[in-house]
Each structure stands twice: as C-alpha cells, then as structure tokens.
Design a protein around this motif. Structure first.
Motif, PDB file in Angstrom:
ATOM      1  N   PRO A  53       0.646  -1.487   0.132  1.00  0.00           N
ATOM      2  CA  PRO A  53       0.066  -0.072  -0.060  1.00  0.00           C
ATOM      3  C   PRO A  53       0.517   0.937   0.140  1.00  0.00           C
ATOM      4  CG  PRO A  53      -0.803  -1.754   1.297  1.00  0.00           C
ATOM      5  CD  PRO A  53      -0.187  -1.859   1.252  1.00  0.00           C
ATOM      6  N   GLU A  54       1.163   1.362   0.340  1.00  0.00           N
ATOM      7  CA  GLU A  54       2.782   2.513   0.789  1.00  0.00           C
ATOM      8  C   GLU A  54       3.073   2.836  -0.417  1.00  0.00           C
ATOM      9  OE1 GLU A  54       2.946   0.890   5.361  1.00  0.00           O
ATOM     10  OE2 GLU A  54       2.560   0.307   2.934  1.00  0.00           O
ATOM     11  N   VAL A  55       3.864   1.705  -1.661  1.00  0.00           N
ATOM     12  CA  VAL A  55       4.126   2.296  -2.513  1.00  0.00           C
ATOM     13  C   VAL A  55       3.004   2.271  -3.174  1.00  0.00           C
ATOM     14  CG1 VAL A  55       5.584   0.676  -4.567  1.00  0.00           C
ATOM     15  CG2 VAL A  55       6.429   0.171  -2.220  1.00  0.00           C
ATOM     16  N   GLU A  56       2.082   2.074  -3.566  1.00  0.00           N
ATOM     17  CA  GLU A  56       1.029   2.425  -4.598  1.00  0.00           C
ATOM     18  C   GLU A  56       1.052   3.277  -4.721  1.00  0.00           C
ATOM     19  OE1 GLU A  56      -1.516  -2.383  -4.547  1.00  0.00           O
ATOM     20  OE2 GLU A  56      -2.046  -0.910  -3.151  1.00  0.00           O
ATOM     21  N   MET A  57       0.333   4.084  -2.814  1.00  0.00           N
ATOM     22  CA  MET A  57       0.086   5.469  -3.396  1.00  0.00           C
ATOM     23  C   MET A  57       1.381   6.341  -2.836  1.00  0.00           C
ATOM     24  SD  MET A  57      -2.890   5.312   0.474  1.00  0.00           S
ATOM     25  CE  MET A  57      -1.755   4.522   1.208  1.00  0.00           C
ATOM     26  N   ALA A  58       2.526   6.186  -2.897  1.00  0.00           N
ATOM     27  CA  ALA A  58       4.018   7.145  -2.590  1.00  0.00           C
ATOM     28  C   ALA A  58       4.327   7.901  -4.592  1.00  0.00           C
ATOM     29  CB  ALA A  58       5.437   5.519  -3.168  1.00  0.00           C
ATOM     30  N   GLY A  59       3.942   8.961  -4.032  1.00  0.00           N
ATOM     31  CA  GLY A  59       4.433  10.398  -4.760  1.00  0.00           C
ATOM     32  C   GLY A  59       6.132   9.883  -5.037  1.00  0.00           C
ATOM     33  N   THR A  60       6.963  10.038  -4.636  1.00  0.00           N
ATOM     34  CA  THR A  60       8.290  10.113  -4.886  1.00  0.00           C
ATOM     35  C   THR A  60       8.853   8.484  -3.686  1.00  0.00           C
ATOM     36  OG1 THR A  60       8.260  12.320  -4.425  1.00  0.00           O
ATOM     37  CG2 THR A  60      10.620  10.981  -3.710  1.00  0.00           C
ATOM     38  N   ILE A  61       9.532   8.071  -4.289  1.00  0.00           N
ATOM     39  CA  ILE A  61      10.520   6.411  -3.789  1.00  0.00           C
ATOM     40  C   ILE A  61      11.910   6.894  -4.041  1.00  0.00           C
ATOM     41  CG2 ILE A  61      10.312   4.227  -4.062  1.00  0.00           C
ATOM     42  CD1 ILE A  61       7.966   4.326  -5.149  1.00  0.00           C
ATOM     43  N   ALA A  62      12.518   6.571  -3.282  1.00  0.00           N
ATOM     44  CA  ALA A  62      14.068   6.881  -3.128  1.00  0.00           C
ATOM     45  C   ALA A  62      14.525   5.313  -3.357  1.00  0.00           C
ATOM     46  CB  ALA A  62      14.862   7.417  -1.467  1.00  0.00           C
ATOM     47  N   ALA A  63      15.139   4.504  -3.700  1.00  0.00           N
ATOM     48  CA  ALA A  63      15.569   3.298  -4.431  1.00  0.00           C
ATOM     49  C   ALA A  63      17.003   3.396  -4.937  1.00  0.00           C
ATOM     50  CB  ALA A  63      14.800   2.662  -5.639  1.00  0.00           C
ATOM     51  N   TYR A  64      17.201   2.494  -5.585  1.00  0.00           N
ATOM     52  CA  TYR A  64      18.874   2.231  -6.240  1.00  0.00           C
ATOM     53  C   TYR A  64      19.218   1.258  -7.272  1.00  0.00           C
ATOM     54  CZ  TYR A  64      18.786  -2.545  -3.698  1.00  0.00           C
ATOM     55  OH  TYR A  64      18.237  -3.470  -3.045  1.00  0.00           O
ATOM     56  N   VAL A  65      19.833   1.813  -7.545  1.00  0.00           N
ATOM     57  CA  VAL A  65      20.398   0.594  -8.882  1.00  0.00           C
ATOM     58  C   VAL A  65      21.331  -0.068  -8.492  1.00  0.00           C
ATOM     59  CG1 VAL A  65      21.169   0.658 -11.433  1.00  0.00           C
ATOM     60  CG2 VAL A  65      20.436   2.777 -10.423  1.00  0.00           C
ATOM     61  N   SER A  66      20.856  -1.828  -8.783  1.00  0.00           N
ATOM     62  CA  SER A  66      21.479  -3.039  -7.826  1.00  0.00           C
ATOM     63  C   SER A  66      22.834  -2.289  -8.934  1.00  0.00           C
ATOM     64  CB  SER A  66      20.509  -4.178  -7.988  1.00  0.00           C
ATOM     65  OG  SER A  66      20.434  -4.467  -9.595  1.00  0.00           O
ATOM     66  N   ILE A  67      23.809  -2.997  -7.787  1.00  0.00           N
ATOM     67  CA  ILE A  67      25.062  -3.745  -8.532  1.00  0.00           C
ATOM     68  C   ILE A  67      25.740  -5.535  -8.081  1.00  0.00           C
ATOM     69  CG2 ILE A  67      26.110  -1.453  -8.659  1.00  0.00           C
ATOM     70  CD1 ILE A  67      27.524  -1.535  -6.215  1.00  0.00           C
ATOM     71  N   GLY A  68      26.993  -5.617  -8.550  1.00  0.00           N
ATOM     72  CA  GLY A  68      27.170  -6.763  -8.585  1.00  0.00           C
ATOM     73  C   GLY A  68      26.300  -8.004  -8.464  1.00  0.00           C
ATOM     74  N   ASP A  69      26.360  -8.818  -7.361  1.00  0.00           N
ATOM     75  CA  ASP A  69      25.256  -9.729  -6.555  1.00  0.00           C
ATOM     76  C   ASP A  69      24.342  -9.414  -5.766  1.00  0.00           C
ATOM     77  OD1 ASP A  69      27.282 -11.423  -7.928  1.00  0.00           O
ATOM     78  OD2 ASP A  69      28.280 -11.576  -5.482  1.00  0.00           O
ATOM     79  N   GLU A  70      23.947  -8.542  -5.646  1.00  0.00           N
ATOM     80  CA  GLU A  70      22.743  -7.596  -5.194  1.00  0.00           C
ATOM     81  C   GLU A  70      21.729  -7.890  -5.598  1.00  0.00           C
ATOM     82  OE1 GLU A  70      24.398  -3.409  -3.409  1.00  0.00           O
ATOM     83  OE2 GLU A  70      23.244  -3.955  -5.642  1.00  0.00           O
ATOM     84  N   PRO A  71      20.214  -8.431  -5.239  1.00  0.00           N
ATOM     85  CA  PRO A  71      19.000  -8.220  -6.026  1.00  0.00           C
ATOM     86  C   PRO A  71      18.831  -7.603  -7.067  1.00  0.00           C
ATOM     87  CG  PRO A  71      19.144  -8.551  -3.909  1.00  0.00           C
ATOM     88  CD  PRO A  71      20.291  -8.701  -3.913  1.00  0.00           C
ATOM     89  N   ASP A  72      18.381  -7.878  -8.275  1.00  0.00           N
ATOM     90  CA  ASP A  72      18.149  -7.071  -8.746  1.00  0.00           C
ATOM     91  C   ASP A  72      17.475  -5.698  -9.322  1.00  0.00           C
ATOM     92  OD1 ASP A  72      18.147  -5.591 -12.351  1.00  0.00           O
ATOM     93  OD2 ASP A  72      19.170  -7.037 -12.756  1.00  0.00           O
ATOM     94  N   THR A  73      17.354  -4.722  -9.589  1.00  0.00           N
ATOM     95  CA  THR A  73      16.374  -3.905  -9.155  1.00  0.00           C
ATOM     96  C   THR A  73      16.211  -2.566 -10.300  1.00  0.00           C
ATOM     97  OG1 THR A  73      17.979  -1.519  -8.233  1.00  0.00           O
ATOM     98  CG2 THR A  73      17.291  -3.293  -7.206  1.00  0.00           C
TER      99      THR A  73
END
Length: 205
Positions: A53-73
C-alpha cells in the motif's frame, strides 16, 4: 572466528560473530549462488513491492540501482517510473554520503563512482531522500529488529538518518538473509521491513 561458522542452518547468527565475518560469509554465499537463483529473485521482489500500500500511494520513492550480486532492481525501477512515481536514485559523493537525482528511465543511467550506475539528471542534494514516501535500500543481511548489515561504508546509515519515523524503509534481500541478529553499533539505522523473493514484504520491529 571462521566465517563459515557465522550462520546456523536455521538462519540464526552465532552470538560472537563480528560484522566483518558475517558480511564475508554472506557475500561469499551470494557469489556462489546459481545465476538462475539471482536472476529469479528480481521479479517476485518487484511484484511484492508493487502491491504494498505505501508503494502504491507513494508520490516519491528513493530506490537504488543494484550492482554486482545484489538482487536486481532494474525492472523494479522501470515499473515504478512507468507507474508515475517520482523515483530518486543515489549518487555516491567523495565523502561517502549520498546525493540523489531522478530516474528518468534506463537511458538516464550512466556510470558513476565505484562501478555504480547513477542518474545523469541534476543532483538534488543529500537531503532529497527526506522527501521520499518510501525508501528502498540494499543490504547484505537484516535482523528481526531491523538492524541492517551493509557493505561497511556507512552511506545508507547517513541517508536513513534523514528519513522520518513514519516512512517505510525496506531492504531488498535474497531468501535466507533475514537473520535472527546482526551486531549493532550506535550509528546503525534500522529499516522497518525487508523484501525477499519467497516471503515478500516482512515488517520488522
């Protein structure tokens, strides 16, 4: 202590393990993970987050670009952007802090510091993360109280310290990386949830 002794079969952590030992073990496990396991994590993590729900309603989301072996975003970033969210991604500053700029699709990403991809859009400053309605962060492990084990640079602890107490902060993990305990230090900033392929969003605390 030898790093292979850090995590027990039930994902509990040996009580005398150090951050360095735990980090080394988990990064080694990621490196040994079959490529299909790594690639298969992206979709269930993305789908779980898109239904929060919080993601569905969010106007602004801070995320990141995955690198290496991280789960791909990458598919997650694209889906959030196509949905109409204003997505911020970090830019590593020389002092280890994080600046933020808007994600405007895959073509807006360019090579940055230490092998990271960052946005080519104008930077908005380290304080921009405070405007986010949801903050997604990388982690190597998280415990059930929200203590996050990162790569050791402290960049995300500084960023999370700027985020309000009511904001959903979530770390993206592989299965088995939500553990019973992570050694905590005074500067550590807890996250309020994790997302794994098998369990989706798990709220903590």
């Amino acid at each position: 202590m030898h790093p292979t002794l850090a995590i027990n079969e039930d994902h509990s952590v040996h009580p005398i393990v150090t951050k360095t030992g735990l980090r080394a073990e988990l990064l080694a496990r990621r490196a040994a993970m079959p490529s299909e396991t790594r690639s298969g994590a992206a979709r269930p993590i993305r789908d779980a987050l898109l239904s929060v729900p919080e993601v569905e309603m969010a106007g602004t989301i801070a995320a990141y670009v995955s690198i290496g072996d991280e789960p791909d975003t990458r598919s997650l970033l694209f889906a959030l952007w196509k949905r109409g969210a204003y997505v911020l991604v970090p830019r590593l500053l020389p002092d280890g802090d994080l600046d933020w700029a808007s994600y405007e699709g895959p073509d807006s990403l360019v090579p940055g510091a230490r092998g990271c991809l960052e946005s080519s859009e104008p930077p908005r400053g380290p304080g921009a993360v405070a405007s986010a309605d949801v903050v997604l962060v990388p982690a190597v492990a998280v415990d059930r109280t929200g203590v996050r084990l990162g790569r050791g640079g402290g960049s995300y602890d500084r960023a999370l310290a700027r985020v309000g107490p009511a904001i959903l902060t979530a770390a993206l993990l592989y299965d088995g990386e939500l553990v019973d305990s992570v050694p905590a230090e005074p500067h550590d900033q807890r996250v309020r949830a994790v997302v794994t392929p098998a369990r989706g969003l798990v709220r903590l605390g």
